[in-house]
Design a protein around this motif. Sequence first.
Motif, short mmCIF file in Angstrom:
data_model
loop_
_atom_site.label_atom_id
_atom_site.label_comp_id
_atom_site.label_asym_id
_atom_site.label_seq_id
_atom_site.Cartn_x
_atom_site.Cartn_y
_atom_site.Cartn_z
N ARG A 164 -45.86 -23.72 -41.13
CA ARG A 164 -46.87 -23.73 -42.17
C ARG A 164 -46.59 -22.62 -43.17
O ARG A 164 -46.16 -21.53 -42.81
N THR A 165 -46.86 -22.92 -44.45
CA THR A 165 -46.77 -21.92 -45.50
C THR A 165 -48.17 -21.69 -46.06
O THR A 165 -48.87 -22.65 -46.39
N PHE A 166 -48.59 -20.43 -46.15
CA PHE A 166 -49.94 -20.14 -46.64
C PHE A 166 -49.98 -18.76 -47.28
O PHE A 166 -49.09 -17.92 -47.07
N ASP A 167 -51.02 -18.54 -48.07
CA ASP A 167 -51.21 -17.27 -48.76
C ASP A 167 -51.92 -16.29 -47.83
O ASP A 167 -53.02 -16.55 -47.37
N CYS A 168 -51.28 -15.15 -47.56
CA CYS A 168 -51.91 -14.15 -46.69
C CYS A 168 -52.70 -13.13 -47.50
O CYS A 168 -53.56 -12.44 -46.94
N ARG A 169 -52.45 -13.03 -48.80
CA ARG A 169 -53.12 -12.01 -49.60
C ARG A 169 -54.61 -12.29 -49.76
O ARG A 169 -55.44 -11.36 -49.73
N GLY A 170 -54.97 -13.56 -49.90
CA GLY A 170 -56.36 -13.91 -50.17
C GLY A 170 -57.32 -13.52 -49.06
O GLY A 170 -58.50 -13.29 -49.30
N ALA A 171 -56.83 -13.43 -47.82
CA ALA A 171 -57.69 -13.10 -46.69
C ALA A 171 -57.90 -11.59 -46.54
O ALA A 171 -58.78 -11.17 -45.78
N VAL A 172 -57.11 -10.78 -47.24
CA VAL A 172 -57.21 -9.33 -47.12
C VAL A 172 -58.36 -8.83 -47.99
O VAL A 172 -58.32 -8.94 -49.21
N VAL A 173 -59.39 -8.27 -47.35
CA VAL A 173 -60.53 -7.71 -48.07
C VAL A 173 -60.23 -6.27 -48.47
O VAL A 173 -60.39 -5.88 -49.63
N THR A 174 -59.80 -5.46 -47.52
CA THR A 174 -59.39 -4.08 -47.79
C THR A 174 -58.18 -3.75 -46.93
O THR A 174 -58.00 -4.31 -45.84
N MET A 175 -57.36 -2.83 -47.41
CA MET A 175 -56.23 -2.33 -46.64
C MET A 175 -55.92 -0.94 -47.15
O MET A 175 -55.83 -0.73 -48.36
N ALA A 176 -55.77 0.02 -46.23
CA ALA A 176 -55.52 1.40 -46.63
C ALA A 176 -54.79 2.12 -45.51
O ALA A 176 -54.81 1.69 -44.35
N ILE A 177 -54.15 3.23 -45.84
CA ILE A 177 -53.49 4.07 -44.87
C ILE A 177 -54.40 5.25 -44.54
O ILE A 177 -54.88 5.94 -45.45
N ASP A 178 -54.66 5.48 -43.24
CA ASP A 178 -55.53 6.59 -42.88
C ASP A 178 -54.72 7.87 -42.71
O ASP A 178 -53.49 7.89 -42.89
N ASP A 179 -55.39 8.95 -42.34
CA ASP A 179 -54.75 10.25 -42.24
C ASP A 179 -53.69 10.30 -41.15
O ASP A 179 -52.78 11.15 -41.20
N ALA A 180 -53.77 9.42 -40.17
CA ALA A 180 -52.80 9.40 -39.08
C ALA A 180 -51.61 8.49 -39.39
O ALA A 180 -50.72 8.32 -38.56
N GLY A 181 -51.60 7.90 -40.58
CA GLY A 181 -50.51 7.01 -40.96
C GLY A 181 -50.68 5.59 -40.48
O GLY A 181 -49.76 4.77 -40.61
N ALA A 182 -51.86 5.24 -39.93
CA ALA A 182 -52.12 3.88 -39.49
C ALA A 182 -52.72 3.06 -40.62
O ALA A 182 -53.32 3.60 -41.55
N ILE A 183 -52.54 1.75 -40.54
CA ILE A 183 -53.10 0.84 -41.54
C ILE A 183 -54.47 0.37 -41.07
O ILE A 183 -54.62 -0.16 -39.96
#
Length: 239
Positions: A164-183
């Motif tokens: 299957r081919t699909f858009d993964c960007r549309g499902a992302v509401v927020t994404m950030a890197i925290d102080d520990a380097g985790a997403i």
Amino acid sequence: MSRAQPEQQAPPVQRLRIRYAKRGRMRFTSHRDVSRAVERAVFRARIPMAYSSGFHPHPRISYAGASPTGAATESEYVELALAEVREADAVGTALDEALPEGLDVVAVVDSATSRSGSLSDLLTGSRWRIETRQDPAEGAAEAVAAFLATDSVEVERMTKKGLRTFDCRGAVVTMAIDDAGAIDLLLEHAVPAVRPDDVLTGLRQATGWAPPANALLTRLAQGVLDRAQETLGDPLSPR
């Protein structure tokens, strides 16, 4: 000669909604194996389950929003339909003691006192933590910013129905890197479902950066998504 009709089972008198965690080595357990472990635990804990009708009755256990194999999670959900009314905390304690180590009951509520709607209807988003195992996560913040600035990122994944081919960007509401380097990732439950590993694939395709293959995925929460407020509501909260 007519075939005998199957016995009709009595309807459930109570439904309990259970939040459980999948920790440690249990994160490598498939959903099918988790389901078997829960059924065995229900039997060992002597929980008075309601059964389906038909020639092959089975205990009424409903799952919703199962995490992918290999991901740890603090927020999985199952609903048990009971033939007798029981105290929710007592059922949770008995079930937790009967489950294997790494499958841990976190909370139990009576569905009659929690939010209305099916569990599936109440699980419309998830919050994930992706430990990059890079200290520091060089280039991560820039890559995340570039990904979020993109309107669409198509990825491919093999499913039961083929590639299957699909858009993964549309499902992302927020994404950030925290102080520990985790997403820190907030995902909307879309159709087809977009998983954290799909987002990592899209991140690599769009920016050339992604965590190594041994990145640890953990679902921290799952619930009712308010996309405008970027929050998740607890599906077990009172009505």
